[in-house]
Scaffold this motif. Structure first.
Motif, PDB file in Angstrom:
ATOM      1  N   SER A  72      -5.896   3.607  -1.519  1.00 48.42           N
ATOM      2  CA  SER A  72      -5.064   2.809  -0.617  1.00 48.42           C
ATOM      3  C   SER A  72      -5.878   1.740   0.102  1.00 48.42           C
ATOM      4  O   SER A  72      -5.370   0.650   0.383  1.00 48.42           O
ATOM      5  CB  SER A  72      -4.368   3.723   0.402  1.00 48.42           C
ATOM      6  OG  SER A  72      -5.323   4.405   1.199  1.00 48.42           O
ATOM      7  N   ILE A  73      -7.141   2.031   0.401  1.00 51.35           N
ATOM      8  CA  ILE A  73      -7.997   1.025   1.032  1.00 51.35           C
ATOM      9  C   ILE A  73      -8.219  -0.157   0.086  1.00 51.35           C
ATOM     10  O   ILE A  73      -8.162  -1.325   0.496  1.00 51.35           O
ATOM     11  CB  ILE A  73      -9.338   1.660   1.448  1.00 51.35           C
ATOM     12  CG1 ILE A  73      -9.133   2.576   2.655  1.00 51.35           C
ATOM     13  CG2 ILE A  73     -10.369   0.586   1.781  1.00 51.35           C
ATOM     14  CD1 ILE A  73     -10.369   3.343   3.059  1.00 51.35           C
ATOM     15  N   SER A 124      -9.087   6.349  -0.551  1.00 53.82           N
ATOM     16  CA  SER A 124      -9.928   5.311  -1.152  1.00 53.82           C
ATOM     17  C   SER A 124      -9.098   4.327  -1.970  1.00 53.82           C
ATOM     18  O   SER A 124      -9.320   3.104  -1.907  1.00 53.82           O
ATOM     19  CB  SER A 124     -11.000   5.951  -2.035  1.00 53.82           C
ATOM     20  OG  SER A 124     -10.414   6.694  -3.090  1.00 53.82           O
ATOM     21  N   THR A 133       0.823  -1.204   0.000  1.00 52.40           N
ATOM     22  CA  THR A 133       0.000   0.000   0.000  1.00 52.40           C
ATOM     23  C   THR A 133       0.857   1.255   0.000  1.00 52.40           C
ATOM     24  O   THR A 133       0.591   2.207  -0.755  1.00 52.40           O
ATOM     25  CB  THR A 133      -0.939   0.003   1.221  1.00 52.40           C
ATOM     26  OG1 THR A 133      -1.729  -1.185   1.210  1.00 52.40           O
ATOM     27  CG2 THR A 133      -1.847   1.212   1.199  1.00 52.40           C
ATOM     28  N   PHE A 179      -4.904  -2.110  -0.096  1.00 52.15           N
ATOM     29  CA  PHE A 179      -4.646  -2.882   1.123  1.00 52.15           C
ATOM     30  C   PHE A 179      -5.518  -4.131   1.162  1.00 52.15           C
ATOM     31  O   PHE A 179      -5.029  -5.223   1.497  1.00 52.15           O
ATOM     32  CB  PHE A 179      -4.906  -2.012   2.354  1.00 52.15           C
ATOM     33  CG  PHE A 179      -4.624  -2.709   3.655  1.00 52.15           C
ATOM     34  CD1 PHE A 179      -3.352  -2.675   4.208  1.00 52.15           C
ATOM     35  CD2 PHE A 179      -5.612  -3.411   4.320  1.00 52.15           C
ATOM     36  CE1 PHE A 179      -3.087  -3.330   5.401  1.00 52.15           C
ATOM     37  CE2 PHE A 179      -5.358  -4.057   5.510  1.00 52.15           C
ATOM     38  CZ  PHE A 179      -4.087  -4.019   6.057  1.00 52.15           C
ATOM     39  N   SER A 180      -6.797  -3.983   0.829  1.00 55.67           N
ATOM     40  CA  SER A 180      -7.696  -5.138   0.861  1.00 55.67           C
ATOM     41  C   SER A 180      -7.264  -6.208  -0.125  1.00 55.67           C
ATOM     42  O   SER A 180      -7.233  -7.402   0.214  1.00 55.67           O
ATOM     43  CB  SER A 180      -9.123  -4.676   0.543  1.00 55.67           C
ATOM     44  OG  SER A 180      -9.565  -3.711   1.457  1.00 55.67           O
ATOM     45  N   ASN A 212      -9.286  -7.300   8.676  1.00 56.81           N
ATOM     46  CA  ASN A 212      -9.186  -6.431   7.502  1.00 56.81           C
ATOM     47  C   ASN A 212     -10.182  -5.286   7.596  1.00 56.81           C
ATOM     48  O   ASN A 212      -9.838  -4.112   7.370  1.00 56.81           O
ATOM     49  CB  ASN A 212      -9.448  -7.254   6.243  1.00 56.81           C
ATOM     50  CG  ASN A 212      -8.801  -6.638   5.013  1.00 56.81           C
ATOM     51  OD1 ASN A 212      -8.114  -5.636   5.097  1.00 56.81           O
ATOM     52  ND2 ASN A 212      -9.017  -7.250   3.870  1.00 56.81           N
ATOM     53  N   ILE A 222      -9.275  -1.242   8.045  1.00 59.01           N
ATOM     54  CA  ILE A 222      -9.739  -0.312   7.014  1.00 59.01           C
ATOM     55  C   ILE A 222     -10.606   0.793   7.630  1.00 59.01           C
ATOM     56  O   ILE A 222     -10.441   1.979   7.317  1.00 59.01           O
ATOM     57  CB  ILE A 222     -10.510  -1.068   5.921  1.00 59.01           C
ATOM     58  CG1 ILE A 222      -9.544  -1.910   5.089  1.00 59.01           C
ATOM     59  CG2 ILE A 222     -11.266  -0.103   5.012  1.00 59.01           C
ATOM     60  CD1 ILE A 222     -10.230  -2.821   4.105  1.00 59.01           C
ATOM     61  N   TYR A 240      -8.358   3.172   9.709  1.00 59.10           N
ATOM     62  CA  TYR A 240      -7.563   4.027   8.822  1.00 59.10           C
ATOM     63  C   TYR A 240      -8.432   5.092   8.165  1.00 59.10           C
ATOM     64  O   TYR A 240      -8.067   6.272   8.106  1.00 59.10           O
ATOM     65  CB  TYR A 240      -6.896   3.150   7.765  1.00 59.10           C
ATOM     66  CG  TYR A 240      -6.155   3.907   6.692  1.00 59.10           C
ATOM     67  CD1 TYR A 240      -5.009   4.628   6.982  1.00 59.10           C
ATOM     68  CD2 TYR A 240      -6.606   3.880   5.373  1.00 59.10           C
ATOM     69  CE1 TYR A 240      -4.324   5.311   5.995  1.00 59.10           C
ATOM     70  CE2 TYR A 240      -5.933   4.556   4.377  1.00 59.10           C
ATOM     71  CZ  TYR A 240      -4.791   5.268   4.693  1.00 59.10           C
ATOM     72  OH  TYR A 240      -4.121   5.946   3.707  1.00 59.10           O
ATOM     73  N   SER A 241      -9.614   4.697   7.727  1.00 65.11           N
ATOM     74  CA  SER A 241     -10.518   5.635   7.067  1.00 65.11           C
ATOM     75  C   SER A 241     -10.964   6.734   8.027  1.00 65.11           C
ATOM     76  O   SER A 241     -10.985   7.921   7.674  1.00 65.11           O
ATOM     77  CB  SER A 241     -11.734   4.888   6.515  1.00 65.11           C
ATOM     78  OG  SER A 241     -12.651   5.754   5.941  1.00 65.11           O
TER      79      SER A 241
END
Length: 295
Positions: free
Chosen positions: A211-212, A209, A76, A215-216, A264, A268, A271-272
């Motif tokens: 990076s999310i 958005s 990420t 990462f997922s 996960n 997320i 972080y968001s």
């Protein structure tokens, strides 16, 4: 009355599809994770939290979960460092170069994941192009192999996931008013100051958005870690695969998958929310500074 219920009827097909294709399999996986298992017998019709207790107490599972999240975080971070500048360069390009380079950036997504990963495996081998180039440039005195290493997995995943950041940031830049940059230039601001003070704050939501998504996808990737990482560097996805198809311990594999999903989602959301809070605080600071200047 009919008008009040109309949105529910219109959304019913989508909700039904979601329930059948997403919610039902997740519920079945969770129920399976509560069953016991015994060698020679298989799944036992005994419900309990033994599988979760085993995962949370065993250092072997801690190592694999930690490796997975370190891998996802590294991928990420690199995707943000590479994708955001690429998106800005793409935004400043003119036709037809913009379309050409956009096609190049999206190229990894147009190739099958197994074919793409096998191509990286050929490059990463001790007799691959990377190793031979390093030896030819006298940067290495022996064959170098990136197979079965964390570095190899990171490179291969960044190659395919960086377009998600590029597209998210580029779409946000398309809505950016160029007059803002021109106004900054007319006031004597340097290009670095314009990027840092004017452009970056407006594309941070797009970076978040993108990076999310990255990462997922990195945390749940299977094909690339299984080929590049092999049996030496297992991640959660390959561990679930082994539990289901090698040891045939389906309840334990289901419990690992459920814990991965929960972790996960938790990371997320955290972080968001942190990024959203930081953005709001920055907007408040800018508003206060503007009001003080006007006063």
């Amino acid at each position: 009355m009919r008008n009040a219920s109309l949105p529910y009827w219109l959304s019913a097909p989508a909700l039904t599809f979601y329930a059948l294709c997403v919610a039902a399999p997740l519920a079945a996986t969770f129920l399976l994770s509560l069953n016991g298992y015994q060698d020679g017998i298989g799944v036992l019709p005994v419900l309990g939290l033994g599988n979760y207790a085993q995962i949370l107490s065993d250092p072997y599972f801690h190592l694999i979960f930690g490796r997975t999240f370190v891998l996802a975080l590294a991928v990420t971070a690199l995707c943000i460092l590479l994708g955001a500048p690429e998106a800005y360069i793409l935004y400043r390009m003119e036709a037809p170069w913009r379309g050409l380079f956009l096609t190049i950036i999206l190229g990894p997504l147009l190739i099958a994941v197994v074919v793409r990963t096998l191509g990286w495996a050929l490059l990463f081998g001790s007799h691959g192009a990377i190793s031979q180039t390093l030896q030819m440039l006298e940067l290495a005195d022996r064959p170098i192999s990136l197979m079965y290493t964390m570095t190899g997995m990171v490179i291969a995943l960044v190659h395919v996931l960086v377009p998600f950041v590029v597209i998210a940031v580029w779409a946000s830049l398309q809505r950016l008013d160029r007059n803002i940059e021109l106004a900054g230039e007319s006031l004597g601001a340097s290009q670095l100051t314009i990027l840092r003070r004017l452009v970056l704050p407006q594309v941070i939501p797009a970076i978040v958005s993108g990076s999310i998504i990255v990462f997922s996808l990195a945390a749940t990737a299977f094909a690339t870690p299984s080929i590049i990482g092999g049996r030496r560097l297992k991640v959660v996805a390959t561990l679930v695969y082994d539990e289901f198809l090698t040891t045939l311990n389906w309840p334990l594999g289901a419990a690992i998958a459920v814990l991965m999903l929960i972790a996960n989602i938790a990371l997320i959301l955290t972080y968001s929310r942190l990024m959203e809070r930081r953005r709001v605080e920055r907007q408040k600071a800018v508003s206060v500074a503007f009001q003080e200047k006007v006063a």
